[in-house]
Design a protein around this motif. Structure first.
Motif, mmCIF file in Angstrom:
data_model
loop_
_atom_site.group_PDB
_atom_site.id
_atom_site.type_symbol
_atom_site.label_atom_id
_atom_site.label_comp_id
_atom_site.label_asym_id
_atom_site.label_seq_id
_atom_site.Cartn_x
_atom_site.Cartn_y
_atom_site.Cartn_z
ATOM 1 N N LEU A 150 6.307 0.117 -1.534
ATOM 2 C CA LEU A 150 6.361 -0.633 -2.789
ATOM 3 C C LEU A 150 7.531 -0.192 -3.660
ATOM 4 N N VAL A 151 7.876 1.078 -3.592
ATOM 5 C CA VAL A 151 8.988 1.566 -4.402
ATOM 6 C C VAL A 151 10.293 0.886 -4.008
ATOM 7 N N VAL A 152 10.367 0.414 -2.751
ATOM 8 C CA VAL A 152 11.559 -0.296 -2.276
ATOM 9 C C VAL A 152 11.491 -1.764 -2.656
ATOM 10 N N THR A 153 10.349 -2.409 -2.395
ATOM 11 C CA THR A 153 10.224 -3.845 -2.685
ATOM 12 C C THR A 153 10.298 -4.136 -4.182
ATOM 13 N N HIS A 154 9.946 -3.152 -5.028
ATOM 14 C CA HIS A 154 9.982 -3.348 -6.480
ATOM 15 C C HIS A 154 11.253 -2.782 -7.113
#
Length: 282
Positions: free
Chosen positions: A6-10
């Protein structure tokens, strides 16, 4: 495949960086198309422009590459995208990026092969050029905040896994040599449309074939750091081996080594196929 964190997709997309890649790469692509059209006019062949178009069409399969190598294009508000596949959005500059990064060196290599001025040894230098182009292009894209390689890659420089550059160099060299072989063996221009199949074959054949070790390593469960390093080195060795094999298939390299270039077929068209020997008077 491992789910993208999620840290990448966000992660926030740098809109200025997106504009830089979009406008610069598309401007270079338009110039490249104009140049290859002129090259084709002079040689009376659509070969060079088809190389560019084939690479751009091949970008529609970029999502497969992204899944294998853990690449994610940041897609927060303001992203300019064509489509999304496997939950990875594809920016509008992927097609122009393929033209600049893969088609441009391929056009130059095939042009030199056509003229008989490229030796198999010189092909290694072109592999080095492609590696440097890949480093510059991708380090720029990563560090201006447009995408990332989020997997547990090793041998990173400015967040860029160097194994990617080695694989991209191998696949570009393979495409260039295969394209030259195709042109040498075709008897009509429409058969050059085979370049649209040849590009994904060499692209995924090199990246997924030579890169299979590193792909498995970055997605394997509980893999050790040592195994990551060993698999990455193995993929680099495979990439170099591919370049070595491709160099053995450079058309006309023997003629170039001897300082002679065989005249193109159309230049010999007006000569009789079996000219009688000329007898000198005694």
């Amino acid at each position: 495949m491992t789910a993208t964190p999620l840290v990448v997709t966000h992660h926030h997309l740098n809109l200025t960086g997106q504009n830089v890649l979009t406008f610069v790469s598309w401007a270079l692509t338009i110039i490249l198309l104009a140049v290859t059209i002129e090259m084709g006019r002079r040689e009376r062949s659509p070969f060079y422009v088809l190389i560019v178009l084939a690479a751009m069409a091949g970008a529609f399969a970029e999502a497969l590459y992204d899944q294998a190598f853990s690449l994610y294009f940041y897609s927060t508000h303001g992203m300019q995208t064509f489509y999304t596949a496997f939950d990875v959005p594809q920016p509008v500059w992927t097609h122009s990026g393929y033209a600049v990064l893969y088609a441009l060196p391929t056009v130059l290599i095939t042009y030199k092969i056509r003229r008989g001025s490229l030796t198999s040894r010189a092909l290694y230098a072109w592999a080095g050029v492609e590696f440097l182009m890949s480093c510059v292009f991708e380090m720029t894209g990563i560090n201006i905040g447009t995408y990332t390689y989020w997997g547990p890659h090793v041998f990173r420089v400015f967040h860029y896994p160097l194994v990617i550059g080695a694989l991209e160099a191998a696949q570009t060299i393979c495409f260039a040599v295969a394209a030259s072989q195709l042109r040498q063996r075709t008897t009509s221009s429409w058969r050059l449309l085979g370049l649209f199949a040849l590009f994904p074959v060499t692209f995924f054949g090199a990246n997924f074939g030579a890169g299979s070790a590193v792909i498995i390593a970055i997605h394997a469960a509980h893999v050790s750091r040592v195994a990551l390093y060993l698999c990455t080195v193995l993929s680099v060795v495979f990439a170099i081996t591919l370049v070595r094999f491709a160099a053995a298939f450079v058309p006309g390299s023997a003629a170039a080594a001897g300082g002679r270039v065989a005249p193109p077929e159309q230049h010999r068209a007006g000569l009789p196929r079996h000219a009688p020997p000329t007898h000198q008077p005694v």
